[in-house]
Write a protein that holds these residues in place. Structure first.
Motif, mmCIF file in Angstrom:
data_model
loop_
_atom_site.group_PDB
_atom_site.id
_atom_site.type_symbol
_atom_site.label_atom_id
_atom_site.label_comp_id
_atom_site.label_asym_id
_atom_site.label_seq_id
_atom_site.Cartn_x
_atom_site.Cartn_y
_atom_site.Cartn_z
ATOM 1 N N PRO A 152 -1.729 14.038 22.972
ATOM 2 C CA PRO A 152 -0.639 13.218 22.451
ATOM 3 C C PRO A 152 -0.456 13.446 20.954
ATOM 4 O O PRO A 152 -1.334 14.007 20.287
ATOM 5 N N THR A 153 0.665 12.991 20.424
ATOM 6 C CA THR A 153 0.820 12.926 18.976
ATOM 7 C C THR A 153 0.431 11.519 18.528
ATOM 8 O O THR A 153 0.528 10.558 19.297
ATOM 9 N N GLN A 154 -0.022 11.417 17.283
ATOM 10 C CA GLN A 154 -0.386 10.141 16.661
ATOM 11 C C GLN A 154 0.600 9.952 15.517
ATOM 12 O O GLN A 154 0.682 10.813 14.633
ATOM 13 N N ASN A 155 1.333 8.850 15.529
ATOM 14 C CA ASN A 155 2.484 8.710 14.641
ATOM 15 C C ASN A 155 2.549 7.356 13.952
ATOM 16 O O ASN A 155 2.263 6.328 14.566
ATOM 17 N N MET A 204 0.847 -1.182 0.000
ATOM 18 C CA MET A 204 0.000 0.000 0.000
ATOM 19 C C MET A 204 0.887 1.239 0.000
ATOM 20 O O MET A 204 2.010 1.217 0.487
ATOM 21 N N SER A 205 0.364 2.318 -0.513
ATOM 22 C CA SER A 205 1.090 3.581 -0.482
ATOM 23 C C SER A 205 0.201 4.653 0.122
ATOM 24 O O SER A 205 -1.023 4.501 0.190
ATOM 25 N N TYR A 206 0.847 5.722 0.555
ATOM 26 C CA TYR A 206 0.148 6.838 1.181
ATOM 27 C C TYR A 206 0.663 8.132 0.569
ATOM 28 O O TYR A 206 1.801 8.205 0.107
ATOM 29 N N THR A 207 -0.171 9.139 0.604
ATOM 30 C CA THR A 207 0.239 10.489 0.244
ATOM 31 C C THR A 207 -0.112 11.389 1.409
ATOM 32 O O THR A 207 -0.882 11.014 2.295
ATOM 33 N N GLY A 208 0.458 12.581 1.410
ATOM 34 C CA GLY A 208 0.133 13.514 2.480
ATOM 35 C C GLY A 208 0.614 14.905 2.156
ATOM 36 O O GLY A 208 1.315 15.125 1.162
ATOM 37 N N ARG A 209 0.219 15.831 3.000
ATOM 38 C CA ARG A 209 0.592 17.234 2.801
ATOM 39 C C ARG A 209 0.378 17.998 4.097
ATOM 40 O O ARG A 209 -0.423 17.601 4.934
ATOM 41 N N CYS A 210 1.095 19.110 4.190
ATOM 42 C CA CYS A 210 0.881 20.023 5.316
ATOM 43 C C CYS A 210 -0.412 20.795 5.070
ATOM 44 O O CYS A 210 -1.040 20.670 4.016
ATOM 45 N N ALA A 211 -0.812 21.619 6.012
ATOM 46 C CA ALA A 211 -2.075 22.355 5.907
ATOM 47 C C ALA A 211 -2.117 23.296 4.714
ATOM 48 O O ALA A 211 -3.169 23.475 4.100
ATOM 49 N N CYS A 212 -0.986 23.881 4.341
ATOM 50 C CA CYS A 212 -0.983 24.836 3.220
ATOM 51 C C CYS A 212 -0.579 24.196 1.897
ATOM 52 O O CYS A 212 -0.672 24.839 0.849
ATOM 53 N N GLY A 213 -0.111 22.953 1.903
ATOM 54 C CA GLY A 213 0.263 22.249 0.689
ATOM 55 C C GLY A 213 1.684 22.485 0.219
ATOM 56 O O GLY A 213 2.084 21.942 -0.817
ATOM 57 N N ALA A 214 2.475 23.265 0.961
ATOM 58 C CA ALA A 214 3.859 23.533 0.547
ATOM 59 C C ALA A 214 4.762 22.303 0.690
ATOM 60 O O ALA A 214 5.759 22.182 -0.007
ATOM 61 N N ILE A 215 4.428 21.401 1.603
ATOM 62 C CA ILE A 215 5.179 20.169 1.821
ATOM 63 C C ILE A 215 4.258 19.006 1.466
ATOM 64 O O ILE A 215 3.120 18.941 1.953
ATOM 65 N N THR A 216 4.726 18.092 0.618
ATOM 66 C CA THR A 216 3.942 16.904 0.289
ATOM 67 C C THR A 216 4.780 15.655 0.540
ATOM 68 O O THR A 216 6.012 15.711 0.542
ATOM 69 N N ARG A 228 3.523 12.175 11.264
ATOM 70 C CA ARG A 228 2.308 12.507 12.008
ATOM 71 C C ARG A 228 1.080 12.074 11.201
ATOM 72 O O ARG A 228 0.985 12.341 10.006
ATOM 73 N N PHE A 229 0.142 11.396 11.864
ATOM 74 C CA PHE A 229 -1.087 10.960 11.190
ATOM 75 C C PHE A 229 -1.759 12.119 10.456
ATOM 76 O O PHE A 229 -2.323 11.932 9.389
ATOM 77 N N GLY A 230 -1.736 13.309 11.045
ATOM 78 C CA GLY A 230 -2.472 14.439 10.496
ATOM 79 C C GLY A 230 -2.017 14.894 9.132
ATOM 80 O O GLY A 230 -2.777 15.572 8.434
ATOM 81 N N VAL A 231 -0.809 14.549 8.716
ATOM 82 C CA VAL A 231 -0.350 14.952 7.378
ATOM 83 C C VAL A 231 -0.627 13.884 6.328
ATOM 84 O O VAL A 231 -0.488 14.152 5.141
ATOM 85 N N ILE A 232 -1.026 12.698 6.753
ATOM 86 C CA ILE A 232 -1.313 11.618 5.806
ATOM 87 C C ILE A 232 -2.752 11.776 5.319
ATOM 88 O O ILE A 232 -3.679 11.911 6.124
ATOM 89 N N ASP A 233 -2.917 11.770 3.994
ATOM 90 C CA ASP A 233 -4.247 11.946 3.422
ATOM 91 C C ASP A 233 -5.192 10.833 3.868
ATOM 92 O O ASP A 233 -4.811 9.660 3.915
ATOM 93 N N GLU A 234 -6.418 11.216 4.170
ATOM 94 C CA GLU A 234 -7.483 10.263 4.495
ATOM 95 C C GLU A 234 -8.082 9.744 3.198
ATOM 96 O O GLU A 234 -8.077 10.454 2.201
ATOM 97 N N PRO A 235 -8.633 8.565 3.165
ATOM 98 C CA PRO A 235 -8.663 7.625 4.286
ATOM 99 C C PRO A 235 -7.395 6.785 4.317
ATOM 100 O O PRO A 235 -7.080 6.096 3.357
ATOM 101 N N HIS A 236 -6.654 6.880 5.415
ATOM 102 C CA HIS A 236 -5.419 6.093 5.504
ATOM 103 C C HIS A 236 -5.605 4.821 6.314
ATOM 104 O O HIS A 236 -4.825 3.890 6.168
ATOM 105 N N GLY A 237 -6.605 4.765 7.170
ATOM 106 C CA GLY A 237 -6.886 3.551 7.926
ATOM 107 C C GLY A 237 -5.916 3.253 9.056
ATOM 108 O O GLY A 237 -6.002 2.202 9.686
ATOM 109 N N LEU A 238 -4.994 4.177 9.342
ATOM 110 C CA LEU A 238 -4.021 3.938 10.401
ATOM 111 C C LEU A 238 -4.614 4.302 11.756
ATOM 112 O O LEU A 238 -5.442 5.201 11.861
ATOM 113 N N LYS A 239 -4.173 3.598 12.786
ATOM 114 C CA LYS A 239 -4.547 3.920 14.157
ATOM 115 C C LYS A 239 -3.410 3.467 15.061
ATOM 116 O O LYS A 239 -2.627 2.586 14.689
ATOM 117 N N PRO A 240 -3.297 4.065 16.236
ATOM 118 C CA PRO A 240 -2.204 3.649 17.125
ATOM 119 C C PRO A 240 -2.344 2.183 17.536
ATOM 120 O O PRO A 240 -3.438 1.713 17.848
#
Length: 141
Positions: free
Chosen positions: A39-42, A1-13, A95-107
């Motif tokens: 906590p952080t989710q990682n 499986m692969s994942y994509t992600g981005r920061c809130a403004c999209g400058a980092i992917t 950080r979970f928050g930068v990974i695009d949903e739906p990623h299905g990850l959980k601690p």
């Protein structure tokens, strides 16, 4: 499986081509500070599986474990992107928050529960550690 992600403004992917070697919720004091009190989710990935586009800024501190933690964030919006420990430089903790949903990850594990405030909700069904757990096992390649 692969994942994509981005920061809130999209400058980092991110493009992630592998599965995490571990997923963790962290209650250490540094994580509580960068997560506004919770906590952080990682998700911990092999470093070679994580490609970053853009120019993240970074900062370092000595973690309670005694390791140097370098965390990388977007200099434009401040979004935490990933961290790396001096003890495990071959891994990137995303950080979970930068990974695009739906990623299905959980601690799968909760760490540094000794540092959690008394109001914290610690899931008793998950493996937990009062402080730093052992490193994730090496993955087969």
């Amino acid at each position: 499986m692969s994942y994509t992600g981005r920061c809130a403004c999209g400058a980092i992917t991110l493009e992630i081509t592998g599965e995490p070697v571990a997923t963790r919720q962290c209650w250490c004091r540094q994580c509580q500070q960068i997560a506004a009190g919770g906590p952080t989710q990682n998700a911990i990935f092999k470093g070679d599986d994580v490609a970053i586009a853009g120019a993240p800024a970074s900062s370092q501190w000595t973690a309670a474990s005694g390791n140097t933690l370098t965390f990388h964030f977007c200099p434009s919006c401040g979004t935490q992107v990933f961290g790396q420990s001096s003890a495990r430089p071959h891994l990137k903790t995303v950080r979970f928050g930068v990974i695009d949903e739906p990623h299905g990850l959980k601690p799968e594990m909760i760490i540094w529960t000794d540092d959690a405030p008394e109001w914290a909700q610690i899931d008793p069904a998950l493996e937990s550690w009062p402080q730093q757990p052992p490193a994730p096992p090496p993955s087969a390649n």
